[in-house]
Structure formats: C-alpha cells, structure tokens
Design an enzyme around this catalytic site. Structure first.
Site, PDB file in Angstrom:
ATOM      1  N   PRO A   2     -35.310  17.213 -10.425  1.00 60.25           N
ATOM      2  CG  PRO A   2     -34.231  18.848  -9.189  1.00 60.25           C
ATOM      3  CD  PRO A   2     -34.334  18.303 -10.560  1.00 60.25           C
ATOM      4  CD  GLU A   3     -40.301  13.644 -11.327  1.00 52.06           C
ATOM      5  OE1 GLU A   3     -41.497  13.335 -11.098  1.00 52.06           O
ATOM      6  OE2 GLU A   3     -39.512  12.885 -11.929  1.00 52.06           O
ATOM      7  CE  LYS A  57     -41.462  19.252 -13.341  1.00 59.44           C
ATOM      8  NZ  LYS A  57     -40.986  18.208 -14.276  1.00 59.44           N
ATOM      9  NE  ARG A 262     -40.366  11.967 -22.484  1.00 57.80           N
ATOM     10  CZ  ARG A 262     -41.323  11.048 -22.550  1.00 57.80           C
ATOM     11  NH1 ARG A 262     -41.277   9.995 -21.749  1.00 57.80           N
ATOM     12  NH2 ARG A 262     -42.327  11.177 -23.383  1.00 57.80           N
TER      13      ARG A 262
END
Length: 287
Positions: A2-3, A57, A262
């Site tokens: 979640p950003e 965040k 990532r």
C-alpha cells in the site's frame, strides 16, 4: 505494498467508522509485529478514538488519552473491517492475522499479513516522533505547502542520485513506493536512472506528474471499499506490473528491471529514447 493513495483511502474509511468510538481491547497475535512495549497495549482499553490519519505510508489511530496506534502495512499487510464479533478466536498461530482491535460493541478491524516474509509493524506511542519511520519522513507530496521551489531544492540536494530511488526514499519524500514512482516517471517521460539534479523545465514537469498522478489515484480510491482497493490500484496502473504489454501512450513493449527484492517497469519509447535499460538478472539468464 500500500502506498500513499491506498493508505489515504484506508485512513479516511477508518476515520469515518472509528471517530468517537471507544476501544474495547487490542489483541496482538503476531508478537514480532509489535515494536514497542511502553505504554502497554492494555492502555488502549477504554480510550476514545479521536481520529485516524495518514503519515506517509503509516496509519495513525489517535485517542483522547494522547495515545497513537501507528501501523505500517509493509509489503503484504492489510486492514479488514469487522461489523460484529469475530468468528475466529484470534489465538497466536501461523495464519495471516497479526492483530485485532475490538470496539466496546464487538465490531472493529483485523490487521493481517499474507506470505511468509513478515514486515508489518505496529507501534503504541504517546508521541509520533517515537516511531522511527515517522520521525524521519520527508515532506508529503500532496501537502498544500509542498511547493515547486521546495521540490527543486530536494532534487538539487540529491545531486546525481537516480530519480527512481529518490522518489521511493521516505526520508526525502513521504508516501511514494515502487508502483507510483514507476507511474510518475512514465507520466513525466523520464528514465528511472535520470539524475535528480535537473533544469527548471524538467523539474516542473516531474513536479506536475507527481502531484497529478497521486491526486488522481487518491480521487479514484476515495470511497472504495478496503477489499477492493488493491484491484482498483492495479487496474489503473499504466506501466507498473505491465511487463510485456504495450504502452498505453506509444504502444512500445513495456520492459522491466529485476532486483533481488523488487522489479520496476518502464516504457522505452516514452522514457529512455527507445533504449532498453540493462537488467543484470535477466542478462545473466540469457547468457
């Protein structure tokens, strides 16, 4: 992960549900997730919630007794609202449940984390500055007072650092992660490897791309149920997570670069003058 837009939507939803309500108890089932011990979690019982807000965040649940329950959902954490008493006991175990907050009427929310790599973090503090990640946050990119001149100063201070890393660094600018940094750079038509120090025209374009991309995402997420936020985010991404698909702007195949933990995606046609960026992991596989 979640950003800023998703955390903003979660904070707004929880604020509407929880403001003015009284906490029954907080139960932590994934003990490593709790990063503080003073005050004890029992101190939340009987506290009235004064609001839920976003710090970068992080989610911040504040109470009338001056306590802050701060949550960082990390890569795979989420919030699940419960309208009534839970169906499961919430005993410590290997399941996704990390913590459970119950109001005095039995409703509340569960904090969950999928997968085996556990990074979710919970803090109960009296001062937000006692949460290390919050204390070192940079400015919020959507704040009314976050000006183009301030942004230019940040970029100049970062010098030759690559834009992708600068946008993701929470101590430089708060709230932007891997996905939205990809989206911002695509809108700005800039390479992820472009140095942060740039001329006024480029910095103005990047500032506009950042504010517009995040504002649009916040507007889309507003009012969306927590259970649907992830799908809403994914469906509206232009390049992130779209490896191999045609760019929605120029039709060029979207490429990616793989790191140990990532990946990021970009459009060679829009962002790198048609040049494919070196991907050491993929290059080794193709040798």
């Amino acid at each position: 992960m979640p950003e800023l837009p998703e955390v903003h939507a979660l904070a707004s939803d929880l604020d509407a549900r929880l403001r003015g309500r009284v906490i029954g108890r907080l139960q932590v089932t994934a003990f490593p997730a709790l990063k503080t011990y003073d005050p004890p979690i029992e101190a939340l019982s009987g506290e009235r919630i004064t609001g839920v807000s976003r710090q970068g965040k992080f989610l911040d649940l504040a109470t009338d007794g001056g306590l802050h329950l701060v949550m960082h959902l990390a890569r795979a954490g989420w919030i699940r609202w419960r309208a009534g008493q839970p169906k499961t006991s919430g005993r410590p175990g290997s399941g996704p449940l990390a913590a459970r907050l119950a109001l005095d009427d039995g409703s509340g929310f569960d904090v969950t984390e999928a997968g085996t790599k556990k990074s979710l973090a919970l803090y109960l503090v009296r001062d937000l500055g006692d949460v290390p990640g919050v204390a070192r946050l940079g400015p919020d990119p959507l704040a009314d007072d976050f000006s183009l001149e301030q942004f230019r100063g940040i970029l100049a201070a970062q010098g030759r650092a690559q834009l992708k890393g600068v946008l993701r660094d929470q101590s430089v600018i708060a709230g932007i992660g891997n996905a939205y940094s990809d989206e911002i750079l695509h809108v700005a038509r800039m390479s992820p490897y472009k140095p942060a120090a740039m001329d006024d025209a480029d910095s103005a374009a990047l500032y506009s791309a950042m504010r517009e991309t995040l504002s649009d995402a916040v507007a889309r997420a507003d009012g969306v149920a927590a259970s649907e936020l992830k799908a809403e985010k994914k469906s509206n991404l232009r390049v992130h997570g779209r490896f191999g698909e045609p760019c929605p702007v120029c039709g060029t195949r979207i490429e990616q670069v793989i790191f140990a933990d990532r990946t990021f995606q970009y459009c060679p046609g829009c962002q790198t003058g048609g040049r494919k960026l070196s991907d050491r992991v993929l290059d080794r596989l193709l040798k």
